[in-house]
Design a protein around this motif. Structure first.
Motif, short mmCIF file in Angstrom:
data_model
loop_
_atom_site.label_atom_id
_atom_site.label_comp_id
_atom_site.label_asym_id
_atom_site.label_seq_id
_atom_site.Cartn_x
_atom_site.Cartn_y
_atom_site.Cartn_z
N LYS A 39 0.99 -1.21 -0.04
CA LYS A 39 0.19 -0.19 -0.05
C LYS A 39 0.59 1.23 0.04
O LYS A 39 1.86 1.46 0.83
N THR A 41 0.95 5.59 -0.69
CA THR A 41 0.36 7.03 -0.97
C THR A 41 0.97 7.65 -2.02
O THR A 41 2.38 8.08 -1.67
N GLU A 68 -0.41 4.85 -10.39
CA GLU A 68 -1.85 4.89 -10.03
C GLU A 68 -2.86 3.54 -10.50
O GLU A 68 -3.71 3.24 -9.78
N GLU A 71 -2.23 0.84 -8.09
CA GLU A 71 -2.84 1.09 -6.45
C GLU A 71 -4.14 0.74 -6.39
O GLU A 71 -5.11 1.40 -6.87
N GLY A 73 -7.36 1.23 -3.62
CA GLY A 73 -7.94 1.97 -2.67
C GLY A 73 -8.78 1.37 -1.72
O GLY A 73 -9.00 0.07 -2.01
N LYS A 74 -9.83 1.99 -1.00
CA LYS A 74 -10.59 1.42 -0.07
C LYS A 74 -11.64 0.75 -0.68
O LYS A 74 -11.90 -0.55 -0.23
N TYR A 77 -9.72 -2.59 -1.44
CA TYR A 77 -9.42 -3.44 -0.30
C TYR A 77 -10.55 -4.00 0.63
O TYR A 77 -10.48 -5.00 1.27
N SER A 100 -0.58 5.25 4.42
CA SER A 100 -0.98 4.04 4.20
C SER A 100 -1.09 3.23 5.52
O SER A 100 -2.12 2.13 5.36
N PHE A 103 -4.25 3.84 6.98
CA PHE A 103 -5.37 3.13 6.19
C PHE A 103 -5.45 1.90 6.48
O PHE A 103 -6.56 1.43 6.68
#
Length: 250
Positions: A39, A41, A68, A71, A73-74, A77, A100, A103
């Motif tokens: 993870k 940022t 990007e 990667e 994100g929420k 995940y 991260s 997060f």
């Protein structure tokens, strides 16, 4: 105690949750104990100059578009968390910055992981150690003095940890894996030691277990020919089956 085998999915999902789920299935079916992701940022980990630099990828022509594209994100995940719980295999991730790590805390993960490149990031080490979770700490590119400092942080926080001998070459030639360092780390730090490998084959990982490694971490992939910087240093399904079999046998 059986060796703890971590299937490192990392960024080999290529930004596709479906591929990630297939890799989770593969790890589970081959007998791995956990899967791991990464993870980041993007705007914290990389400089604006690097992100603006050219790089051809399936997502565009700049480094930013490539990073990007890889990667999660929420939303992704959340899906991974639910899928791993349904499949009955733990997941965790290496955070590459403080945001991260914050997060990842929302998922109440059973383990933490320190990527080799983050071992000298003292604020991140202190944040991870303060959580008190069993933590795997990779040592690639580090000096003993740098490992000394990180071990001191985790011991001060009474946070359990396993040092992971690692050579940060992708892929790594067998004769550069320096597997005896598993014993060296164990003697120097009197702690559990594992091995995080990036070799093409299986032998160094199996030898690490023979020398006392309690954990093995290997990148996994559906196909080494897929796009991605880590694919060639990963193991496909049959290789993972053999790795788990041989490590368990040892």
């Amino acid at each position: 105690m059986s060796v703890f085998i971590i299937a490192e999915i990392g960024i080999n999902h290529n930004g596709d949750v479906g591929i990630a789920q297939n890799l989770i299935d593969m790890a589970k079916n081959c007998g791995c104990d956990a899967v791991k992701f990464q993870k980041r940022t993007i705007d914290i980990v990389y400089t604006p100059e690097l992100l603006a630099a050219p790089r051809q990828s399936p997502w565009g022509t700049t480094q930013r578009e490539q990073k990007e594209g890889l990667e999660f994100g929420k939303p992704e995940y959340d899906e991974i968390d639910a899928y791993c719980r349904a499949q009955g295999i733990p997941w965790f991730a290496s955070a590459w910055d403080l945001d991260s790590q914050i997060f990842l805390k929302q998922y109440d993960l059973p383990y933490n992981k320190v990527a080799s490149a983050m071992l000298t990031h003292k604020p991140l080490m202190e944040m991870i150690a303060a959580e008190g979770k069993p933590t795997f700490i990779s040592t690639g590119m580090s000096t003993f003095e740098q490992v000394d400092e990180t071990v001191g942080i985790f011991r001060k926080a009474n946070c359990p940890f396993t040092l992971m001998h690692c050579i940060s070459t992708y892929p790594c030639l067998d004769d550069q894996c320096n597997i005896c360092t598993v014993q060296t780390l164990k003697q120097r730090y009197d702690c559990p030691v594992g091995y995080s490998g990036h070799e093409v084959g299986l032998l160094p990982s199996v030898l690490a277990v023979a020398l006392g490694a309690v954990a093995i971490e290997r990148h996994i992939t559906l196909d080494r020919a897929m796009y991605g910087s880590d694919q060639s240093a990963s193991v496909e399904r049959r290789g993972l089956e053999l790795l788990v079999r041989d490590c368990r046998a040892v």
